[in-house]
Design a protein around this motif. Sequence first.
Motif, PDB file in Angstrom:
ATOM      1  N   ASP A  26       0.840  -1.192   0.000  1.00 39.14           N
ATOM      2  CA  ASP A  26       0.000   0.000   0.000  1.00 39.14           C
ATOM      3  C   ASP A  26       0.879   1.247   0.000  1.00 39.14           C
ATOM      4  OD1 ASP A  26      -2.669   1.246   2.185  1.00 39.14           O
ATOM      5  OD2 ASP A  26      -1.896   1.920   0.250  1.00 39.14           O
ATOM      6  N   SER A  27       0.712   2.090  -1.024  1.00 37.07           N
ATOM      7  CA  SER A  27       1.579   3.268  -1.175  1.00 37.07           C
ATOM      8  C   SER A  27       1.184   4.402  -0.251  1.00 37.07           C
ATOM      9  CB  SER A  27       1.512   3.761  -2.626  1.00 37.07           C
ATOM     10  OG  SER A  27       0.215   4.280  -2.916  1.00 37.07           O
ATOM     11  N   GLY A  28      -0.046   4.396   0.240  1.00 38.19           N
ATOM     12  CA  GLY A  28      -0.525   5.513   1.046  1.00 38.19           C
ATOM     13  C   GLY A  28      -1.292   6.534   0.230  1.00 38.19           C
ATOM     14  N   VAL A  29      -1.315   6.377  -1.076  1.00 35.08           N
ATOM     15  CA  VAL A  29      -2.089   7.251  -1.958  1.00 35.08           C
ATOM     16  C   VAL A  29      -3.440   6.570  -2.215  1.00 35.08           C
ATOM     17  CG1 VAL A  29      -2.209   8.379  -4.213  1.00 35.08           C
ATOM     18  CG2 VAL A  29       0.009   8.108  -3.064  1.00 35.08           C
ATOM     19  N   THR A  30      -4.505   7.299  -1.990  1.00 44.28           N
ATOM     20  CA  THR A  30      -5.825   6.709  -2.209  1.00 44.28           C
ATOM     21  C   THR A  30      -6.530   7.404  -3.359  1.00 44.28           C
ATOM     22  OG1 THR A  30      -6.867   8.166  -0.582  1.00 44.28           O
ATOM     23  CG2 THR A  30      -6.036   6.056   0.213  1.00 44.28           C
ATOM     24  N   GLN A  31      -7.309   6.611  -4.080  1.00 38.10           N
ATOM     25  CA  GLN A  31      -8.073   7.139  -5.203  1.00 38.10           C
ATOM     26  C   GLN A  31      -9.487   6.582  -5.154  1.00 38.10           C
ATOM     27  OE1 GLN A  31      -4.644   6.436  -8.414  1.00 38.10           O
ATOM     28  NE2 GLN A  31      -6.356   7.659  -9.241  1.00 38.10           N
ATOM     29  N   THR A  32     -10.443   7.447  -5.430  1.00 37.15           N
ATOM     30  CA  THR A  32     -11.839   7.017  -5.533  1.00 37.15           C
ATOM     31  C   THR A  32     -12.484   7.650  -6.739  1.00 37.15           C
ATOM     32  OG1 THR A  32     -12.522   8.839  -4.081  1.00 37.15           O
ATOM     33  CG2 THR A  32     -12.127   6.671  -3.053  1.00 37.15           C
ATOM     34  N   PRO A  33     -13.432   6.966  -7.373  1.00 38.86           N
ATOM     35  CA  PRO A  33     -13.785   5.566  -7.125  1.00 38.86           C
ATOM     36  C   PRO A  33     -12.794   4.620  -7.789  1.00 38.86           C
ATOM     37  CG  PRO A  33     -15.080   6.425  -8.944  1.00 38.86           C
ATOM     38  CD  PRO A  33     -14.236   7.576  -8.465  1.00 38.86           C
ATOM     39  N   LYS A  34     -12.929   3.343  -7.566  1.00 39.14           N
ATOM     40  CA  LYS A  34     -12.069   2.359  -8.225  1.00 39.14           C
ATOM     41  C   LYS A  34     -12.488   2.163  -9.672  1.00 39.14           C
ATOM     42  CE  LYS A  34     -10.289  -0.618  -4.599  1.00 39.14           C
ATOM     43  NZ  LYS A  34     -10.216  -2.005  -4.075  1.00 39.14           N
ATOM     44  N   HIS A  35     -13.791   2.130  -9.871  1.00 43.92           N
ATOM     45  CA  HIS A  35     -14.336   1.931 -11.210  1.00 43.92           C
ATOM     46  C   HIS A  35     -15.414   2.974 -11.459  1.00 43.92           C
ATOM     47  CE1 HIS A  35     -12.446  -2.051 -11.473  1.00 43.92           C
ATOM     48  NE2 HIS A  35     -12.833  -2.219 -10.237  1.00 43.92           N
ATOM     49  N   LEU A  36     -15.505   3.384 -12.716  1.00 43.39           N
ATOM     50  CA  LEU A  36     -16.503   4.367 -13.108  1.00 43.39           C
ATOM     51  C   LEU A  36     -16.964   4.016 -14.510  1.00 43.39           C
ATOM     52  CD1 LEU A  36     -17.739   6.856 -11.810  1.00 43.39           C
ATOM     53  CD2 LEU A  36     -15.821   8.193 -12.675  1.00 43.39           C
ATOM     54  N   ILE A  37     -18.265   3.820 -14.650  1.00 46.67           N
ATOM     55  CA  ILE A  37     -18.823   3.549 -15.973  1.00 46.67           C
ATOM     56  C   ILE A  37     -19.814   4.649 -16.281  1.00 46.67           C
ATOM     57  CG2 ILE A  37     -20.104   1.933 -17.409  1.00 46.67           C
ATOM     58  CD1 ILE A  37     -19.168  -0.316 -15.557  1.00 46.67           C
ATOM     59  N   THR A  38     -19.636   5.277 -17.422  1.00 44.22           N
ATOM     60  CA  THR A  38     -20.500   6.393 -17.764  1.00 44.22           C
ATOM     61  C   THR A  38     -20.718   6.425 -19.279  1.00 44.22           C
ATOM     62  OG1 THR A  38     -20.836   8.777 -17.444  1.00 44.22           O
ATOM     63  CG2 THR A  38     -18.614   8.040 -18.030  1.00 44.22           C
ATOM     64  N   ALA A  39     -21.494   7.366 -19.727  1.00 47.09           N
ATOM     65  CA  ALA A  39     -21.836   7.456 -21.149  1.00 47.09           C
ATOM     66  C   ALA A  39     -21.109   8.618 -21.811  1.00 47.09           C
ATOM     67  CB  ALA A  39     -23.339   7.626 -21.300  1.00 47.09           C
ATOM     68  N   THR A  40     -21.016   8.562 -23.115  1.00 41.20           N
ATOM     69  CA  THR A  40     -20.398   9.658 -23.856  1.00 41.20           C
ATOM     70  C   THR A  40     -21.141  10.957 -23.589  1.00 41.20           C
ATOM     71  OG1 THR A  40     -21.748   9.116 -25.794  1.00 41.20           O
ATOM     72  CG2 THR A  40     -19.521   8.199 -25.720  1.00 41.20           C
ATOM     73  N   GLY A  41     -20.370  12.031 -23.531  1.00 38.36           N
ATOM     74  CA  GLY A  41     -20.933  13.346 -23.288  1.00 38.36           C
ATOM     75  C   GLY A  41     -21.062  13.717 -21.825  1.00 38.36           C
ATOM     76  N   GLN A  42     -20.889  12.759 -20.946  1.00 38.15           N
ATOM     77  CA  GLN A  42     -21.036  13.011 -19.508  1.00 38.15           C
ATOM     78  C   GLN A  42     -19.781  13.628 -18.916  1.00 38.15           C
ATOM     79  OE1 GLN A  42     -24.036  12.502 -17.684  1.00 38.15           O
ATOM     80  NE2 GLN A  42     -24.674  12.413 -19.834  1.00 38.15           N
ATOM     81  N   ARG A  43     -19.909  13.996 -17.638  1.00 38.47           N
ATOM     82  CA  ARG A  43     -18.792  14.581 -16.877  1.00 38.47           C
ATOM     83  C   ARG A  43     -18.587  13.755 -15.620  1.00 38.47           C
ATOM     84  NH1 ARG A  43     -16.596  19.870 -15.368  1.00 38.47           N
ATOM     85  NH2 ARG A  43     -16.281  19.898 -13.120  1.00 38.47           N
ATOM     86  N   VAL A  44     -17.307  13.506 -15.274  1.00 36.92           N
ATOM     87  CA  VAL A  44     -16.991  12.750 -14.059  1.00 36.92           C
ATOM     88  C   VAL A  44     -15.877  13.451 -13.297  1.00 36.92           C
ATOM     89  CG1 VAL A  44     -17.683  10.523 -15.049  1.00 36.92           C
ATOM     90  CG2 VAL A  44     -15.297  11.275 -15.227  1.00 36.92           C
ATOM     91  N   THR A  45     -15.796  13.110 -12.013  1.00 33.72           N
ATOM     92  CA  THR A  45     -14.739  13.645 -11.154  1.00 33.72           C
ATOM     93  C   THR A  45     -14.024  12.501 -10.474  1.00 33.72           C
ATOM     94  OG1 THR A  45     -15.915  15.724 -10.766  1.00 33.72           O
ATOM     95  CG2 THR A  45     -14.213  15.104  -9.179  1.00 33.72           C
ATOM     96  N   LEU A  46     -12.718  12.479 -10.602  1.00 33.46           N
ATOM     97  CA  LEU A  46     -11.878  11.482  -9.955  1.00 33.46           C
ATOM     98  C   LEU A  46     -11.164  12.161  -8.789  1.00 33.46           C
ATOM     99  CD1 LEU A  46     -12.477  10.352 -12.791  1.00 33.46           C
ATOM    100  CD2 LEU A  46     -10.117   9.566 -12.900  1.00 33.46           C
ATOM    101  N   ARG A  47     -11.067  11.450  -7.696  1.00 32.23           N
ATOM    102  CA  ARG A  47     -10.498  12.046  -6.495  1.00 32.23           C
ATOM    103  C   ARG A  47      -9.233  11.317  -6.072  1.00 32.23           C
ATOM    104  NH1 ARG A  47     -12.727  14.720  -1.521  1.00 32.23           N
ATOM    105  NH2 ARG A  47     -11.237  14.217   0.128  1.00 32.23           N
ATOM    106  N   CYS A  48      -8.301  12.079  -5.524  1.00 34.64           N
ATOM    107  CA  CYS A  48      -7.025  11.525  -5.073  1.00 34.64           C
ATOM    108  C   CYS A  48      -6.618  12.161  -3.756  1.00 34.64           C
ATOM    109  CB  CYS A  48      -5.951  11.799  -6.116  1.00 34.64           C
ATOM    110  SG  CYS A  48      -4.256  11.532  -5.562  1.00 34.64           S
ATOM    111  N   SER A  49      -6.198  11.344  -2.813  1.00 31.86           N
ATOM    112  CA  SER A  49      -5.613  11.847  -1.568  1.00 31.86           C
ATOM    113  C   SER A  49      -4.154  11.409  -1.521  1.00 31.86           C
ATOM    114  CB  SER A  49      -6.359  11.300  -0.357  1.00 31.86           C
ATOM    115  OG  SER A  49      -7.649  11.841  -0.294  1.00 31.86           O
ATOM    116  N   PRO A  50      -3.233  12.362  -1.444  1.00 32.26           N
ATOM    117  CA  PRO A  50      -1.808  11.997  -1.453  1.00 32.26           C
ATOM    118  C   PRO A  50      -1.373  11.402  -0.124  1.00 32.26           C
ATOM    119  CG  PRO A  50      -2.050  14.341  -1.104  1.00 32.26           C
ATOM    120  CD  PRO A  50      -3.433  13.804  -1.348  1.00 32.26           C
TER     121      PRO A  50
END
Lengths: 112, 114
Positions: A1-25
């Motif tokens: 475990d590096s100590g860096v976390t990311q959410t979500p693990k998986h994301l399924i969405t459609a074309t034209g949509q907007r998503v946000t990926l999160r990272c904690s260092p």
Amino acid sequence: DSGVTQTPKHLITATGQRVTLRCSPRSGDLSVYWYQQSLDQGLQFLIQYYNGEERAKGNILERFSAQQFPDLHSELNLSSLELGDSALYFCASSLTGTDTQYFGPGTRLTVL
Amino acid sequence: AQSVAQPEDQVNVAEGNPLTVKCTYSVSGNPYLFWYVQYPNRGLQFLLKYITGDNLVKGSYGFEAEFNKSQTSFHLKKPSALVSDSALYFCAVRDIKGFQKLVFGTGTRLLVSP
């Protein structure tokens, strides 16, 4: 475990949509980097933040943006998604004055 | 621009045999070189780095790498391979213009057979 976390693990969405990926260092790391890993492009650097400020930009599309917040977590925003944006998105962090980047587990984005 | 090349898409080795994963670099100035490993459905794990000093760098999980300036190479080695070493290995170089961004090679898949 590096100590860096990311959410979500998986994301399924459609074309034209907007998503946000999160990272904690990792605790104490001020630098955050975003990378994209795809089959055709390999591992590509997108953008780097240091203590809330943008430091370096790579081949990041205009539809993509990022920011780093006062608590040092970072978000990568992807908008007007296209099929070709499907990839693994990694966040990494490093301690000031060191060269080693520690990577999170990644977010797998699938655009249908 | 800084770049690294990994000439082999895949390396096959039998368990217990020595392994080498090749990397060559092209840089302006002194190279800052790294090896990372990626297991299935996992992030990249740092193995080792060369900044300066001894040409033989020791890293995690028994891996080491040999920096060779005349051949512009930074090959990853392990004296005795384990089946659990099977993974995707990436060589990377720190870009001099992009503050600390890493430029990665295309990756080499290591397959260790029992």
